[in-house]
Scaffold this active site. Structure first.
Site, PDB file in Angstrom:
ATOM      1  N   LYS A  82      32.451  37.625  37.065  1.00  0.00           N
ATOM      2  CA  LYS A  82      33.866  37.977  36.920  1.00  0.00           C
ATOM      3  C   LYS A  82      34.541  38.034  38.287  1.00  0.00           C
ATOM      4  O   LYS A  82      33.962  38.543  39.262  1.00  0.00           O
ATOM      5  CB  LYS A  82      33.963  39.341  36.218  1.00  0.00           C
ATOM      6  CG  LYS A  82      35.368  39.779  35.848  1.00  0.00           C
ATOM      7  CD  LYS A  82      35.327  41.108  35.091  1.00  0.00           C
ATOM      8  CE  LYS A  82      36.690  41.568  34.647  1.00  0.00           C
ATOM      9  NZ  LYS A  82      36.641  42.826  33.848  1.00  0.00           N
ATOM     10  N   SER A 152      38.958  42.868  29.608  1.00  0.00           N
ATOM     11  CA  SER A 152      39.447  41.995  30.652  1.00  0.00           C
ATOM     12  C   SER A 152      38.435  40.942  31.107  1.00  0.00           C
ATOM     13  O   SER A 152      38.793  40.023  31.845  1.00  0.00           O
ATOM     14  CB  SER A 152      39.854  42.832  31.872  1.00  0.00           C
ATOM     15  OG  SER A 152      38.732  43.531  32.395  1.00  0.00           O
ATOM     16  N   SER A 176      36.033  46.454  28.290  1.00  0.00           N
ATOM     17  CA  SER A 176      36.292  45.108  28.826  1.00  0.00           C
ATOM     18  C   SER A 176      35.104  44.156  28.813  1.00  0.00           C
ATOM     19  O   SER A 176      35.286  42.960  29.054  1.00  0.00           O
ATOM     20  CB  SER A 176      36.833  45.207  30.255  1.00  0.00           C
ATOM     21  OG  SER A 176      38.159  45.661  30.245  1.00  0.00           O
TER      22      SER A 176
END
Lengths: 477, 62
Positions: A82, A152, A176
């Site tokens: 990420k 996210s 997330s």
């Protein structure tokens, strides 16, 4: 070796192919880079592809294999990270124009552990701006490219689902990792608070943030966790890594079993199966619970007092903590934030100190209540839907993460933020599809540092189901 | 007492916090702040006077 279908093999299976010499890491990495080129124009899972350094790492892994050196099961395997984690020499933007141009000189602890294990980092995956989940990034759902990809850790979930990574790293402050895992039909683990280092990760909340793995199978998540768990070494100034607790790292793969004899799983209906949970989700999760019982688990209907306070407590802390970190950036670069994030950061500045401390006390009350319930019933885990519904078209997305707005995303917070509020691990496992073919996720909540038990339950479920072997079809790929 | 959150109130509180709020953000903040105040009120009503908050300081130097 049929390179075309190599991308659908599990991480564990390609690890075997690498060890036996049936495929090289360079071949595997080239295949993954080709898969990224084919799928990313449709799903936009990556914000940056590290082709050159990935091929260098793959060549080094192959050299190690030839020399008989195997550092870990991840050696030579392409993974995504990420874009919230620092990667030395490669841009880290946290999905924001605010950090545009930032090229870290050091790796996040997790990135360093992946590299030391011989993993091949193929790219940075898309995150909502600063992981807040407020904006609508370019990433699209793996099963329907008109739909919400979750967040996210959107890019991490989608990259794994479409086969452009064998596994990926996400972060989780209120769901997330688990939300994108559920809506894209993959496995995601939010570890115990402090199980995995957060050093080198752009923060939201120091007491809610977790870093964890996502993959297509529970076994692959177990392999990843074994590599990334635990603190890093001292930093450049000699200070120890206090973002992770110095607890022994378990043999997560060795603990997997298809037998759940002796496992006790609680089902809480009032909070987790409340009215917004759709019939499709209810049906699939209840069927999965039945299958866990068939594997030998004892299912116990339970109640947990004070769960209705979880969102209020979690959001007050999340808002205050996040806004504090952004305080100067907001004033210096307010125009560079997307408006939805900016208003949340402004809102967080308005949380009263007394409300913040009351929220921290509420966390203690909820933690005690959860612990007492686990003790009273001798529970190994708690099972619930990961989300009250399946994904929806991006055009219909109404974001409200305050948890009180009655929107789909506030329901996502309702189902997930408990694990962050009290620091326990939670695992999302795919358990089927709704009538429109959109994935449904089941969530397993555990005891602190009970990751091995959650992975055991999830793996036992995947031993008798095939949902994790179903893959999305993207036109032209 | 129910607090009526207005654009003026949001601006006044933001001034206290030294947040320069943009005109286009005010309406969103009115709605978000209304929700946030309601949630804070739900916690304020509870008596947790004997409960320690979850804040930790590990003073070890190791």
């Amino acid at each position: 070796m049929d390179m075309k279908e190599l991308h659908w093999q599990s991480l564990g299976d390609v690890a075997g192919l690498l060890c036996s010499g049936e495929v090289s890491s360079v071949e595997l990495t080239r295949s993954t880079l080709a898969r990224i080129r084919a799928t990313d124009p449709l799903v936009h899972a990556y914000v940056g592809v590290m082709a050159d350094s990935a091929l260098d790492a793959a060549a080094a892994a192959d050299e190690d294999f030839r020399a008989g050196i195997v550092k870990s099961r991840l050696q030579g395997i392409p993974v995504g990270v990420k874009d919230l984690l620092y990667t030395a020499g490669f841009p880290t933007s946290a999905g924001s124009r605010v950090l545009e141009g930032l090229v870290p000189t050091w790796d996040a602890v997790v990135v360093g552990k992946l590299r030391a294990a011989g993993a091949v980092i193929v790219g940075k995956t898309v995150t909502h701006e600063f992981a807040y989940g407020q904006d609508k990034p370019a990433t699209r759902n793996a099963w329907d490219t008109t739909c919400y990809p979750g967040g996210s850790s959107a890019g991490s979930g989608v990259s794994v689902a479409v086969g452009s990574a064998y596994a990926a790293i996400g972060t989780d402050t209120g769901g997330s990792i688990r939300v994108p895992a559920a809506v894209n039909g993959v496995v995601g683990l939010k570890p115990t608070y402090g199980r995995v280092s957060t050093r080198g990760v752009v923060p939201m909340s120091a007491s809610l943030d977790s870093v964890g793995p996502m993959a297509r199978t529970v076994r692959d998540v177990a392999i990843m966790l074994g590599v990334v768990a635990g603190p890093g070494g001292p930093d450049a100034a000699g200070y120890p890594d206090q973002s992770a607790l110095d607890e022994p790292v378990g043999d997560y793969v060795g603990a997997l079993s298809d037998d759940l004899t002796g496992v006790r799983i609680g089902v809480e209906r009032d909070y987790f199966f409340y009215e917004p949970v759709t019939d499709a989700v209810r049906t699939r999760v209840n069927a999965a619970i039945d299958q866990l019982a068939e594997r030998g688990a004892t299912i116990v209907e339970i109640g947990i007092p004070h769960l209705e306070l979880v969102v209020a407590a979690g959001m007050a802390v999340l808002l205050g903590d996040t806004s504090e970190w952004h305080q100067n950036l907001l004033r210096q670069h307010g125009d560079r934030y997307v408006p939805e994030v900016r208003t949340m950061l402004e809102l967080g500045e308005l949380v009263l100190a007394t409300a913040y401390i009351k929220a921290q006390k509420t966390r203690t009350v909820i933690q005690r209540s959860y612990r007492a319930t686990f003790s009273e019933h001798g529970l190994t885990a708690l099972v619930a839907p990961t989300l009250p519904r399946t994904t929806m078209p991006v055009a219909e997305l109404d974001v409200d993460l305050t948890g009180s707005g009655g929107t789909a995303t506030s329901g996502f917070v309702h189902h997930n933020i408990l694990a962050n509020v009290i620091g326990v691990p939670a695992l999302s496992v795919p358990v089927g599809f709704d009538a429109a073919g959109k994935p449904v996720g089941m969530q397993l909540y555990g005891r602190p540092f009970g990751e091995a038990e959650l992975l055991r339950i999830g793996h036992a479920y995947q031993c008798v189901t095939t949902w994790h072997e179903m893959h999305p079809v993207l036109p032209g790929t | 007492m129910e607090l009526n959150v207005t654009p003026e109130l949001v601006r006044a509180v933001a001034d206290l916090a030294s947040v320069g709020i943009r005109t286009e953000d005010v309406d969103s903040l009115v709605a978000l702040m209304t929700n946030q105040i309601a949630m804070a009120a739900s916690l304020r009503a509870l008596d947790f006077s004997d409960v320690p908050p979850i804040t930790t300081l590990d003073p070890r130097w190791t």
